[in-house]
Motif scaffolding. Structure first.
Motif, PDB file in Angstrom:
ATOM      1  N   VAL A   1       0.856  -1.194   0.000  1.00  0.00           N
ATOM      2  CA  VAL A   1       0.000   0.000   0.000  1.00  0.00           C
ATOM      3  C   VAL A   1       0.892   1.245   0.000  1.00  0.00           C
ATOM      4  CG1 VAL A   1      -1.736   1.311   1.277  1.00  0.00           C
ATOM      5  CG2 VAL A   1      -1.838  -1.193   1.238  1.00  0.00           C
ATOM      6  N   PRO A   2       0.655   2.173  -0.929  1.00  0.00           N
ATOM      7  CA  PRO A   2       1.505   3.386  -0.981  1.00  0.00           C
ATOM      8  C   PRO A   2       1.301   4.257   0.253  1.00  0.00           C
ATOM      9  CG  PRO A   2      -0.382   3.640  -2.436  1.00  0.00           C
ATOM     10  CD  PRO A   2      -0.403   2.205  -1.966  1.00  0.00           C
ATOM     11  N   ASN A   3       2.319   5.043   0.552  1.00  0.00           N
ATOM     12  CA  ASN A   3       2.263   5.977   1.685  1.00  0.00           C
ATOM     13  C   ASN A   3       1.662   7.291   1.200  1.00  0.00           C
ATOM     14  OD1 ASN A   3       2.580   7.447   3.961  1.00  0.00           O
ATOM     15  ND2 ASN A   3       4.796   7.464   3.958  1.00  0.00           N
ATOM     16  N   LEU A   4       0.468   7.606   1.708  1.00  0.00           N
ATOM     17  CA  LEU A   4      -0.233   8.813   1.289  1.00  0.00           C
ATOM     18  C   LEU A   4      -0.174   9.911   2.348  1.00  0.00           C
ATOM     19  CD1 LEU A   4      -3.439   7.122  -0.176  1.00  0.00           C
ATOM     20  CD2 LEU A   4      -1.281   7.611  -1.340  1.00  0.00           C
ATOM     21  N   LEU A   5       0.456   9.617   3.481  1.00  0.00           N
ATOM     22  CA  LEU A   5       0.498  10.583   4.577  1.00  0.00           C
ATOM     23  C   LEU A   5       1.237  11.858   4.165  1.00  0.00           C
ATOM     24  CD1 LEU A   5       1.253   8.256   7.613  1.00  0.00           C
ATOM     25  CD2 LEU A   5      -0.960   9.062   6.787  1.00  0.00           C
ATOM     26  N   ASN A   6       0.712  12.989   4.588  1.00  0.00           N
ATOM     27  CA  ASN A   6       1.278  14.321   4.346  1.00  0.00           C
ATOM     28  C   ASN A   6       1.203  14.761   2.886  1.00  0.00           C
ATOM     29  OD1 ASN A   6       2.213  15.077   7.063  1.00  0.00           O
ATOM     30  ND2 ASN A   6       3.538  13.294   6.827  1.00  0.00           N
ATOM     31  N   LEU A   7       0.441  14.032   2.064  1.00  0.00           N
ATOM     32  CA  LEU A   7       0.136  14.504   0.715  1.00  0.00           C
ATOM     33  C   LEU A   7      -1.160  15.301   0.766  1.00  0.00           C
ATOM     34  CD1 LEU A   7       0.817  11.268  -1.412  1.00  0.00           C
ATOM     35  CD2 LEU A   7       2.390  13.141  -0.939  1.00  0.00           C
ATOM     36  N   THR A   8      -1.357  16.158  -0.239  1.00  0.00           N
ATOM     37  CA  THR A   8      -2.652  16.821  -0.334  1.00  0.00           C
ATOM     38  C   THR A   8      -3.679  15.791  -0.772  1.00  0.00           C
ATOM     39  OG1 THR A   8      -2.371  17.450  -2.649  1.00  0.00           O
ATOM     40  CG2 THR A   8      -1.506  18.968  -0.979  1.00  0.00           C
ATOM     41  N   GLU A   9      -4.953  16.126  -0.631  1.00  0.00           N
ATOM     42  CA  GLU A   9      -6.010  15.185  -1.043  1.00  0.00           C
ATOM     43  C   GLU A   9      -5.874  14.847  -2.519  1.00  0.00           C
ATOM     44  OE1 GLU A   9     -10.893  15.053  -1.453  1.00  0.00           O
ATOM     45  OE2 GLU A   9      -9.956  16.474  -0.062  1.00  0.00           O
ATOM     46  N   ASP A  10      -5.638  15.868  -3.353  1.00  0.00           N
ATOM     47  CA  ASP A  10      -5.508  15.628  -4.801  1.00  0.00           C
ATOM     48  C   ASP A  10      -4.300  14.737  -5.094  1.00  0.00           C
ATOM     49  OD1 ASP A  10      -7.738  17.146  -5.252  1.00  0.00           O
ATOM     50  OD2 ASP A  10      -6.623  18.969  -5.781  1.00  0.00           O
ATOM     51  N   GLU A  11      -3.179  14.999  -4.411  1.00  0.00           N
ATOM     52  CA  GLU A  11      -1.987  14.179  -4.647  1.00  0.00           C
ATOM     53  C   GLU A  11      -2.217  12.739  -4.225  1.00  0.00           C
ATOM     54  OE1 GLU A  11       1.431  17.665  -3.956  1.00  0.00           O
ATOM     55  OE2 GLU A  11       0.781  16.380  -2.292  1.00  0.00           O
ATOM     56  N   ALA A  12      -2.914  12.542  -3.123  1.00  0.00           N
ATOM     57  CA  ALA A  12      -3.178  11.188  -2.641  1.00  0.00           C
ATOM     58  C   ALA A  12      -4.082  10.437  -3.612  1.00  0.00           C
ATOM     59  CB  ALA A  12      -3.810  11.244  -1.257  1.00  0.00           C
ATOM     60  N   LEU A  13      -5.152  11.099  -4.064  1.00  0.00           N
ATOM     61  CA  LEU A  13      -6.074  10.444  -4.999  1.00  0.00           C
ATOM     62  C   LEU A  13      -5.388  10.159  -6.327  1.00  0.00           C
ATOM     63  CD1 LEU A  13      -9.350  12.444  -4.255  1.00  0.00           C
ATOM     64  CD2 LEU A  13      -8.649  10.211  -3.370  1.00  0.00           C
ATOM     65  N   GLN A  14      -4.504  11.041  -6.746  1.00  0.00           N
ATOM     66  CA  GLN A  14      -3.767  10.823  -7.987  1.00  0.00           C
ATOM     67  C   GLN A  14      -2.848   9.613  -7.858  1.00  0.00           C
ATOM     68  OE1 GLN A  14      -4.121  12.604 -10.989  1.00  0.00           O
ATOM     69  NE2 GLN A  14      -2.927  10.838 -11.710  1.00  0.00           N
ATOM     70  N   GLN A  15      -2.214   9.450  -6.671  1.00  0.00           N
ATOM     71  CA  GLN A  15      -1.330   8.307  -6.479  1.00  0.00           C
ATOM     72  C   GLN A  15      -2.118   6.995  -6.498  1.00  0.00           C
ATOM     73  OE1 GLN A  15       1.822   9.079  -3.825  1.00  0.00           O
ATOM     74  NE2 GLN A  15       2.255   6.945  -3.363  1.00  0.00           N
ATOM     75  N   ILE A  16      -3.331   7.017  -5.933  1.00  0.00           N
ATOM     76  CA  ILE A  16      -4.181   5.821  -5.984  1.00  0.00           C
ATOM     77  C   ILE A  16      -4.532   5.512  -7.433  1.00  0.00           C
ATOM     78  CG2 ILE A  16      -6.444   4.902  -5.361  1.00  0.00           C
ATOM     79  CD1 ILE A  16      -6.274   6.543  -2.780  1.00  0.00           C
ATOM     80  N   GLU A  17      -4.845   6.560  -8.196  1.00  0.00           N
ATOM     81  CA  GLU A  17      -5.195   6.370  -9.604  1.00  0.00           C
ATOM     82  C   GLU A  17      -4.009   5.846 -10.401  1.00  0.00           C
ATOM     83  OE1 GLU A  17      -6.748   9.128 -13.336  1.00  0.00           O
ATOM     84  OE2 GLU A  17      -7.210   9.731 -11.277  1.00  0.00           O
ATOM     85  N   ASN A  18      -2.811   6.266 -10.015  1.00  0.00           N
ATOM     86  CA  ASN A  18      -1.605   5.826 -10.740  1.00  0.00           C
ATOM     87  C   ASN A  18      -1.272   4.355 -10.514  1.00  0.00           C
ATOM     88  OD1 ASN A  18      -1.305   8.402 -11.704  1.00  0.00           O
ATOM     89  ND2 ASN A  18       0.291   9.005 -10.249  1.00  0.00           N
TER      90      ASN A  18
ATOM     91  N   THR B   1      -1.114  18.196  14.713  1.00  0.00           N
ATOM     92  CA  THR B   1       0.232  17.884  14.223  1.00  0.00           C
ATOM     93  C   THR B   1       0.349  17.879  12.706  1.00  0.00           C
ATOM     94  OG1 THR B   1      -0.286  15.515  14.354  1.00  0.00           O
ATOM     95  CG2 THR B   1       0.762  16.534  16.278  1.00  0.00           C
ATOM     96  N   VAL B   2      -0.753  17.753  11.995  1.00  0.00           N
ATOM     97  CA  VAL B   2      -0.712  17.700  10.529  1.00  0.00           C
ATOM     98  C   VAL B   2      -1.390  18.951   9.976  1.00  0.00           C
ATOM     99  CG1 VAL B   2      -1.380  16.394   8.471  1.00  0.00           C
ATOM    100  CG2 VAL B   2      -0.760  15.183  10.570  1.00  0.00           C
ATOM    101  N   ALA B   3      -0.715  19.601   9.033  1.00  0.00           N
ATOM    102  CA  ALA B   3      -1.222  20.849   8.469  1.00  0.00           C
ATOM    103  C   ALA B   3      -2.552  20.636   7.749  1.00  0.00           C
ATOM    104  CB  ALA B   3      -0.195  21.448   7.510  1.00  0.00           C
ATOM    105  N   GLU B   4      -3.355  21.666   7.731  1.00  0.00           N
ATOM    106  CA  GLU B   4      -4.665  21.600   7.080  1.00  0.00           C
ATOM    107  C   GLU B   4      -4.506  21.245   5.602  1.00  0.00           C
ATOM    108  OE1 GLU B   4      -8.609  24.456   6.377  1.00  0.00           O
ATOM    109  OE2 GLU B   4      -6.823  25.216   7.413  1.00  0.00           O
ATOM    110  N   GLY B   5      -5.353  20.311   5.138  1.00  0.00           N
ATOM    111  CA  GLY B   5      -5.344  19.921   3.731  1.00  0.00           C
ATOM    112  C   GLY B   5      -4.475  18.735   3.409  1.00  0.00           C
ATOM    113  N   LEU B   6      -3.684  18.258   4.393  1.00  0.00           N
ATOM    114  CA  LEU B   6      -2.804  17.118   4.156  1.00  0.00           C
ATOM    115  C   LEU B   6      -3.403  15.846   4.752  1.00  0.00           C
ATOM    116  CD1 LEU B   6       0.732  18.626   4.868  1.00  0.00           C
ATOM    117  CD2 LEU B   6      -0.564  18.577   2.727  1.00  0.00           C
ATOM    118  N   VAL B   7      -3.058  14.701   4.137  1.00  0.00           N
ATOM    119  CA  VAL B   7      -3.565  13.413   4.620  1.00  0.00           C
ATOM    120  C   VAL B   7      -2.926  13.095   5.963  1.00  0.00           C
ATOM    121  CG1 VAL B   7      -3.696  10.942   4.160  1.00  0.00           C
ATOM    122  CG2 VAL B   7      -3.965  12.581   2.280  1.00  0.00           C
ATOM    123  N   MET B   8      -3.751  12.840   6.980  1.00  0.00           N
ATOM    124  CA  MET B   8      -3.257  12.560   8.318  1.00  0.00           C
ATOM    125  C   MET B   8      -3.380  11.079   8.688  1.00  0.00           C
ATOM    126  SD  MET B   8      -6.365  14.208  10.611  1.00  0.00           S
ATOM    127  CE  MET B   8      -5.890  13.351  12.101  1.00  0.00           C
TER     128      MET B   8
END
Length: 669
Positions: free
Chosen positions: A368-385, A402-409
């Motif tokens: 399973v890829p590591n999606l933590l600390n990516l933006t929502e769009d970046e995380a969904l794009q990685q799943i699509e890839n 602890t995690v900035a707004e908009g990033l996958v926690m």
């Protein structure tokens, strides 16, 4: 789990992390009013009595570890079916995230972090606690740059009777060779893992990587790491030698204690390179070799033995002696190589069997890829890839400190786990820090410091003692003022400053005698006093000026000062003494506060010593002199033949006795 209260004291809030065996939440200690981290064991492990017993033992052991570089454990317990540990809540980011974000760190920073981790391990090892999972994900870098070692969740005492195996529980990228092989573990296993942490911090990458945990674990056993300087030329030889000594395959070739490693890193940071060189001599020798291909375990052992023999061969040997010795060494090396190859072959066989069983017992799987600390769009794009191997699951939002707004926690399944084709990956996106609750500030007036701090803590506010202040109404040592008034609104976590009373303030009282009433009043009020004005007559002080004041010297600020203002001399009625005899008249005037001046004259109609007239009459100031005209009686006269006669003219005045002749006038008292 959110909003659940554990142990009647700890309110569970948002999730801040997920591990292999536990989930970590942010929470609030309702008793002390402080933020805490609450670690709860996953249900599948909590149901296992052996895990539960070990959880209890390890929570107690971790609570005993006191170090500025170890996260503090406050409490532990069981609530229903939930086992939990309450820990210090840390702000900052883990070292893994920092390396991903910033890349390789400066050599001095690497050594500083390494020395702090070594100090933390030294404390644990003195308690016979082996961490067994040292990795950058478990190293929290705080805002001040210092670190805290976290997660003693799989740590255990060396002599723990609760476990009889040494199964691999750490992360494959950071475990020692002996941990991979299931051997007995000592402090040097943590030193190996710390070496890999420093390697990654210095280069930006781990020394051994692969498609799965088994591949990585086998590399830990049989491959030598590429020297860090070949990946990052900025890594100096001294730091490289320290890292490579930590990562020696044989535990006996590493630093033997965390304290020893700490002192070498301290020498490095202080520029004592000769001391570093002496401590890492063998590693330095090995580090200078160019690694062109991974060495097998047997080849690595042979190379190491060759270096040791080269260093330790006595001088002065004959050729025959040297030949015999070399022959004996060849025989010994052959036996060692055979034994090592057998071990490596067995490990490889086990790995192959495990891989085969995994393959045939499940459908095709991928990590399973590591999606933590990516933006929502970046995380969904990685799943699509993933080309359809994984699919998008749910997308939720939660607050996080602890995690900035908009990033996958958070994500489910966790990064690095293997999952079959078609698995949905659910993600949780941070909404940033949760807005603090609004609370009502308590009125602290008259409270002691402990009472004030308890009152603030109960509503989630932070107490801070400020400078003491003077107060006329509050007892010394009690709260006289606070930065936010009682009854006002504030945010949970805000700091309320309270100020204790020093009692009334004493100040100098200005001397205002002789001043006008208005000037005196202004001066006293400017000094912080109230003014009370009284009036009285005065023969010596001009009307309108201050005769006296009370009190003088010093007085409590805000006290009332009484001033007495002159109304001038007092005017009173002058008694009428005309017709009185001289003595009575004088006594009457004296009793009324007047002086008198007797003047005598002859008067045919007034008896001797009787007052004929007075001046002034009516009224006068006390102390004034009243002039009295007193009769001498009729004036006597003598004829030329010697007979006497009385004149009725009375134009001459004498002092009470007959004069011989003449018209002179005298006065008497």
């Amino acid at each position: 789990m959110s909003d659940r209260v554990l142990g009647g004291r700890y309110t569970v809030q948002d999730k801040i992390g997920t591990g292999g065996m536990a989930v970590v939440y942010r929470g609030l200690d309702e008793v002390l009013g402080r933020m805490v981290a609450i670690k709860t064991m996953l249900p599948q492990y909590a149901a296992d009595p052996s895990f539960a017993a070990r959880f209890k033992q390890e929570a107690q052991a971790a609570a005993a570890l006191q170090s500025p570089y170890i996260v503090s454990v406050y409490d532990w317990g069981k609530d229903g079916d939930t086992y939990y540990i309450v820990m210090e809540y840390l702000r900052g980011t883990d070292l893994k995230t920092g390396i991903r974000k910033h890349g390789a760190l400066d050599c001095k920073k690497v050594a500083q972090i390494g020395s702090q981790i070594a100090q933390a391990l030294s404390v644990a090892h003195r308690h016979d606690i082996i961490h067994r999972d040292i990795k950058p994900q478990n190293i929290m870098v705080q805002p001040d740059g210092n670190i805290k070692v976290m997660d003693f969740g799989i740590a255990r005492a060396k002599n723990s009777h609760l476990t009889t195996d040494n199964s691999v529980l750490g992360t494959a990228h950071y475990v020692s060779p002996e941990q991979t092989q299931g051997k007995e573990l000592g402090p040097t296993t943590d030193i190996y893992s710390l070496g890999i942490v420093m390697y990654e911090a210095a280069t930006g990458q781990v020394p051994f990587d692969g498609d799965d945990a088994i591949t990585v674990a086998l590399k830990q056993v049989k491959e030598q790491p590429k020297p860090p300087s070949q990946i990052n030329p900025n890594v100096d030889a001294a730091l490289e030698s320290i890292i490579l000594k930590c990562m020696q395959k044989d535990p006996a070739d590493r630093f033997q204690t965390a304290d020893e490693l700490y002192h070498v890193l301290r020498d490095y940071l202080a520029g004592r390179m000769a001391a570093v060189s002496n401590a890492t001599a063998l590693t330095n020798l090995g580090a200078t070799q160019t690694v062109t291909a991974p060495l097998s375990a047997a080849e690595a052992s042979t190379a190491a033995m060759s270096r040791i023999n080269t260093i330790s061969r006595p001088k002065g040997q004959t050729a025959t002696e040297r030949a015999k010795e070399q022959e004996a060494e060849k025989t010994k090396k052959h036996k060692k190589r055979t034994a090592i190859l057998a071990v490596v072959g067995a490990i490889a066989l086990i790995a192959a069997i495990v891989a085969a069983v995994t393959y045939f017992n499940s459908s095709q799987t991928e990590s399973v890829p590591n999606l933590l600390n990516l933006t929502e769009d970046e995380a969904l794009q990685q799943i699509e890839n993933s080309n359809g191997f994984f699919s998008k699951g749910s997308v939720k939002e939660q607050y996080s400190d602890t995690v900035a707004e908009g990033l996958v926690m958070d994500q489910d399944p966790d990064a690095g786990t293997t999952a079959p084709k078609g698995t949905q990956i659910n993600i949780v996106v941070s909404k940033g820090a949760k807005p603090a609750a609004t609370v009502t500030v308590p009125d602290l007036s008259g409270m002691s410091p402990s009472e004030a701090e308890e009152a603030l803590s109960k509503v989630g506010l932070v107490a801070k003692a400020g400078d003491s202040v003077y107060s006329d109404t509050v007892e010394v040592g009690k709260v006289a003022a606070q930065s936010v008034a009682g009854g006002s609104s504030a945010k949970a976590g805000d700091t309320i400053t309270y100020q204790l009373s020093k009692g009334p303030e004493s100040v100098d009282v200005p001397d205002v005698t002789g001043q006008s009433q208005s000037d005196a009043t202004s001066a006293l009020q400017a000094a912080g006093f109230e003014v009370d004005v009284q009036s009285t007559s005065s023969d010596s002080v001009e009307k309108g000026l201050v005769i006296s004041q009370s009190p003088t010297g010093t007085a409590t600020k805000g006290a009332t000062i009484t001033i007495t203002v002159s109304t001038g001399s007092e005017t009173v009625s002058v008694p009428s003494v005309v017709g009185m005899d001289k003595d009575t008249a004088q006594s009457t005037l004296a009793n009324a506060g007047f002086k008198y001046d007797p003047q005598y004259r002859y008067d045919d109609s007034t008896p001797v010593n009787q007052v004929i007239s007075q001046s002034p009459t009516g009224s006068a100031k006390k102390g004034d002199t009243i002039t009295l005209v007193i009769s001498n009686g009729p004036q006597s006269s003598t004829t030329d033949n010697g007979s006497s006669s009385t004149s009725s003219s009375g134009s001459n005045t004498t002092s009470g006795t007959s004069g011989t002749s003449g018209s002179s006038t005298t006065s008497g008292n």
